[in-house]
Motif scaffolding. Structure first.
Motif, PDB file in Angstrom:
ATOM      1  N   GLY A 100      34.908  50.984  -2.805  1.00  0.00           N
ATOM      2  CA  GLY A 100      34.859  52.199  -2.576  1.00  0.00           C
ATOM      3  C   GLY A 100      37.622  51.775  -2.466  1.00  0.00           C
ATOM      4  O   GLY A 100      37.695  52.117  -3.538  1.00  0.00           O
ATOM      5  N   SER A 139      39.952  53.078   7.301  1.00  0.00           N
ATOM      6  CA  SER A 139      38.897  53.595   6.111  1.00  0.00           C
ATOM      7  C   SER A 139      38.786  52.584   5.333  1.00  0.00           C
ATOM      8  O   SER A 139      37.418  51.528   4.567  1.00  0.00           O
ATOM      9  CB  SER A 139      40.035  54.974   5.956  1.00  0.00           C
ATOM     10  OG  SER A 139      38.998  55.077   4.596  1.00  0.00           O
ATOM     11  N   ASN A 190      36.369  49.521   6.694  1.00  0.00           N
ATOM     12  CA  ASN A 190      35.411  50.079   6.470  1.00  0.00           C
ATOM     13  C   ASN A 190      34.932  50.177   5.158  1.00  0.00           C
ATOM     14  O   ASN A 190      33.706  49.759   5.336  1.00  0.00           O
ATOM     15  CB  ASN A 190      35.373  51.538   6.811  1.00  0.00           C
ATOM     16  CG  ASN A 190      35.388  51.587   8.388  1.00  0.00           C
ATOM     17  OD1 ASN A 190      35.715  50.542   9.462  1.00  0.00           O
ATOM     18  ND2 ASN A 190      36.265  52.782   9.147  1.00  0.00           N
ATOM     19  N   SER A 191      35.649  50.008   4.421  1.00  0.00           N
ATOM     20  CA  SER A 191      35.008  50.608   3.192  1.00  0.00           C
ATOM     21  C   SER A 191      34.671  49.288   2.309  1.00  0.00           C
ATOM     22  O   SER A 191      33.875  48.783   1.214  1.00  0.00           O
ATOM     23  CB  SER A 191      35.953  51.388   2.494  1.00  0.00           C
ATOM     24  OG  SER A 191      37.224  50.284   1.346  1.00  0.00           O
ATOM     25  N   GLN A 235      33.283  46.349   4.423  1.00  0.00           N
ATOM     26  CA  GLN A 235      32.339  46.076   5.183  1.00  0.00           C
ATOM     27  C   GLN A 235      31.403  47.159   4.543  1.00  0.00           C
ATOM     28  O   GLN A 235      30.361  46.318   4.264  1.00  0.00           O
ATOM     29  CB  GLN A 235      32.610  46.922   6.757  1.00  0.00           C
ATOM     30  CG  GLN A 235      31.234  46.611   7.458  1.00  0.00           C
ATOM     31  CD  GLN A 235      30.876  45.092   8.053  1.00  0.00           C
ATOM     32  OE1 GLN A 235      31.639  44.524   8.585  1.00  0.00           O
ATOM     33  NE2 GLN A 235      30.310  44.162   6.519  1.00  0.00           N
ATOM     34  N   SER A 236      31.271  48.376   3.784  1.00  0.00           N
ATOM     35  CA  SER A 236      30.141  49.121   3.080  1.00  0.00           C
ATOM     36  C   SER A 236      30.143  47.979   1.995  1.00  0.00           C
ATOM     37  O   SER A 236      28.929  47.773   1.460  1.00  0.00           O
ATOM     38  CB  SER A 236      31.194  50.233   2.898  1.00  0.00           C
ATOM     39  OG  SER A 236      30.616  51.359   3.400  1.00  0.00           O
ATOM     40  N   ALA A 237      31.042  47.861   1.154  1.00  0.00           N
ATOM     41  CA  ALA A 237      30.679  47.168   0.015  1.00  0.00           C
ATOM     42  C   ALA A 237      30.176  45.234   0.198  1.00  0.00           C
ATOM     43  O   ALA A 237      29.506  45.536  -0.767  1.00  0.00           O
ATOM     44  CB  ALA A 237      32.548  47.226  -1.099  1.00  0.00           C
ATOM     45  N   SER A 293      28.122  44.615   2.477  1.00  0.00           N
ATOM     46  CA  SER A 293      26.643  45.482   3.073  1.00  0.00           C
ATOM     47  C   SER A 293      25.832  45.678   1.792  1.00  0.00           C
ATOM     48  O   SER A 293      25.226  45.078   1.632  1.00  0.00           O
ATOM     49  CB  SER A 293      26.451  46.573   4.196  1.00  0.00           C
ATOM     50  OG  SER A 293      27.482  45.756   5.503  1.00  0.00           O
ATOM     51  N   LEU A 294      26.767  45.755   0.876  1.00  0.00           N
ATOM     52  CA  LEU A 294      25.762  46.474  -0.117  1.00  0.00           C
ATOM     53  C   LEU A 294      25.370  45.080  -1.045  1.00  0.00           C
ATOM     54  O   LEU A 294      24.568  44.953  -2.040  1.00  0.00           O
ATOM     55  CB  LEU A 294      26.445  47.236  -0.891  1.00  0.00           C
ATOM     56  CG  LEU A 294      26.417  47.654  -2.957  1.00  0.00           C
ATOM     57  CD1 LEU A 294      24.719  48.377  -2.819  1.00  0.00           C
ATOM     58  CD2 LEU A 294      27.175  48.898  -3.520  1.00  0.00           C
TER      59      LEU A 294
END
Length: 281
Positions: free
Chosen positions: A40, A98, A101-102, A104-106, A108-109
């Motif tokens: 991201g 931001s 947060n990206s 963290q999202s990566a 988690s995925l």
């Protein structure tokens, strides 16, 4: 109901029974795969810290695009010091949040992807693309050098993950070959990641907690920590490029009335990325 429709349903039922009976499993079309992995907003940054950041003396930053860093908890003075050290830092707090947060999202995925291999095989031979994970939530301690073999594919993805901490023993070197690229290599830990002195690691290292590199270590990729990030003296961070895969074009066959003339295939001009090739076997 027509005989044709009934026959089709019976045939479908028989095929389904045969498939499941042979041990095949059904994977829903919306299931995540390694092809879905993306960093991201954080993909453009070589250094990201969700906490504070400490840079060792003589740390080297380089890459194919402007090397940028994010430190969510750093103050203006610290950010200014990083700029003096040659690292362009994001000063806008909203952008910094931001980007973190990206990460963290990566993470988690990646942690949610199906496992392919146990990390116990690391060091026994060259490794194929796939998702490698420790068993029973144990820490991942990488104690020997090895190679990642892309099997001729520039899109091959390698993921190494643990729900605990990750540690690289001092002096080891992870290499890549046959199409494998640092941009498609991920080392992910829910806890801290530590690299020993003089290690050479390709890929994106994502730590759920603190991240620490030893002196004179090299990361050919990016360091993405949700906690504090500490780089040892004379560390080197090289933000990796993607090596373009050669395009193969086909030539139409001559018509029967034409005489085919053999034309030598042109040799493609090699693409050189010195900072990538330096650690490739």
């Amino acid at each position: 109901m027509s005989t044709r429709v009934l026959g089709s349903k019976v045939l479908a039922t028989l095929i389904a029974g045969l498939v499941f009976g042979m041990g095949f499993s059904y994977v829903p079309s919306n299931a995540s795969s390694t092809a879905d992995v993306t960093l991201g907003a954080s993909a453009s940054y070589s250094l990201v810290s969700g906490g504070v950041m400490s840079l060792g003396a003589s740390t080297i930053y380089s890459g194919v695009s402007p090397v940028q860093g994010v430190c969510e908890s750093c103050d203006a003075t610290q950010l200014s010091n990083f700029l003096t050290a040659g690292l362009t830092m994001i000063t806008d707090s909203a952008t910094a949040t931001s980007v973190v947060n990206s990460v963290q999202s990566a993470k988690s995925l990646i942690m949610g992807l199906p496992k392919n291999f146990d990390t116990a095989i690391i060091g026994t031979a060259d490794l194929a693309p796939g998702v490698y994970e420790t068993t029973s939530g144990s820490a991942l301690n990488i104690t020997t050098s090895f190679a990642l073999d892309g099997a001729g594919s520039y899109s091959s993805v390698f993921i190494f993950r643990t729900t605990a901490a990750m540690d690289f023993t001092a002096g080891i070197s992870i290499t890549f070959k046959n199409g494998a690229q640092p941009s498609n290599i991920y080392w992910v830990a829910d806890a801290a990641i530590t690299t020993g002195a003089s290690t050479v690691i390709p890929g994106n290292l994502i730590a759920g907690a603190a991240f620490t590199t030893g002196a004179s270590s090299t990361v050919n990729g990016s360091v993405l920590g949700l906690g504090a990030v500490t780089l040892g003296a004379s560390s080197s961070i090289v933000h990796s490029a993607v090596i373009p895969q050669p395009t193969v074009s086909s030539t139409a066959s001559p018509s029967p009335s034409e005489t085919a003339t053999a034309t030598p295939t042109p040799t493609p001009t090699p693409v050189s990325y010195t900072h990538l090739r330096a650690h490739e076997t």
